[in-house]
Design a protein around this motif. Sequence first.
Motif, PDB file in Angstrom:
ATOM      1  N   PHE A   9      17.652 -44.759 -36.444  1.00  0.00           N
ATOM      2  CA  PHE A   9      18.424 -44.104 -35.382  1.00  0.00           C
ATOM      3  C   PHE A   9      18.035 -42.640 -35.375  1.00  0.00           C
ATOM      4  N   GLU A  10      17.213 -42.267 -34.389  1.00  0.00           N
ATOM      5  CA  GLU A  10      16.587 -40.952 -34.415  1.00  0.00           C
ATOM      6  C   GLU A  10      16.706 -40.253 -33.070  1.00  0.00           C
ATOM      7  N   ARG A  11      16.991 -38.959 -33.119  1.00  0.00           N
ATOM      8  CA  ARG A  11      17.027 -38.151 -31.900  1.00  0.00           C
ATOM      9  C   ARG A  11      15.612 -37.789 -31.485  1.00  0.00           C
ATOM     10  N   LEU A  12      15.340 -37.932 -30.174  1.00  0.00           N
ATOM     11  CA  LEU A  12      14.024 -37.633 -29.631  1.00  0.00           C
ATOM     12  C   LEU A  12      14.053 -36.298 -28.896  1.00  0.00           C
ATOM     13  N   PRO A  13      12.914 -35.633 -28.762  1.00  0.00           N
ATOM     14  CA  PRO A  13      12.870 -34.408 -27.952  1.00  0.00           C
ATOM     15  C   PRO A  13      13.127 -34.733 -26.493  1.00  0.00           C
TER      16      PRO A  13
END
Length: 287
Positions: A9-13
């Motif tokens: 679960f990762e935030r993207l630019p």
Amino acid sequence: MSFPLDKPFERLPPENSLSAVVLRLIVNFDSDNPYAVATATLVTGHLALTAKHVFSDVWDVPPEVAARSVEVYNSLSAVQVLPGPSYVVWDVRQAWACPHSDIALLQLGANPRRSNDSPIVHRSLRINPFPPKPDATVAAFGFRKSRLTVTKDAAGVKHLDLRDEMMSSVGTVREIHEFRRDAVVMPFPCYRVAARFDGGMSGGAVVDEDGSLCGIVCSSYDDSHLDGEPISYVSTLWPIFPLNISADRGDRFPRGVEYQVIELARGGQLLVTDPDRLEKWMTSLDR
């Protein structure tokens, strides 16, 4: 395409490889009180998919009532980020809701507003109408924590500040429900994945390891990731193909006529992974 299981679960630019395809859905964009409701996924030209249950958040209409064409009257907009970055605001003109799934098809207007004069490049994903196999890895993409602030300068010119987080969620397919999970909560084709979906991600793209769009973010058990493996559900895409719509298909086709979405695949406007399998499936549904 490989997905990083070590980053589930990762935030993207804000500007990334999918930001031209995965769009924010904003209600009352031009008002003093706009708000974000969900995510949409561009599938071809001026058509995008989202979750049908979003309708009740936008128009306060139960999804079963909205299982037909809905005039939108500019109350809903889709915000796209192109390289640059360049921001494009599409007015949603019309919507069609699948009667047998938690999916809605949105028709975008022909003349979007843009932050600059950069050309609009229409991107879309190849569609896999059927669910991946159990234990396959998929990745979902959508927006959460959206915050919109409207301010006006001394001349009364309005400025909209939109802040959110585009997330990627990677997980494994656990269960396939070919026609429905149950008779009440999810009476439609879907599959369960061990991936976290937060509020606002509904309608987002779910992509398989071949890079094909294989579903739309549907729902999740709140905070299930805190107790162990997350429990979420994805709407399978084959129910959109029997759906009757009337979006114009270009100069080679008659305007203002109703047709099934599968005609977009037959005409090349929608790219599908296995056209022959889809045709056989549609034939079996007619029996």
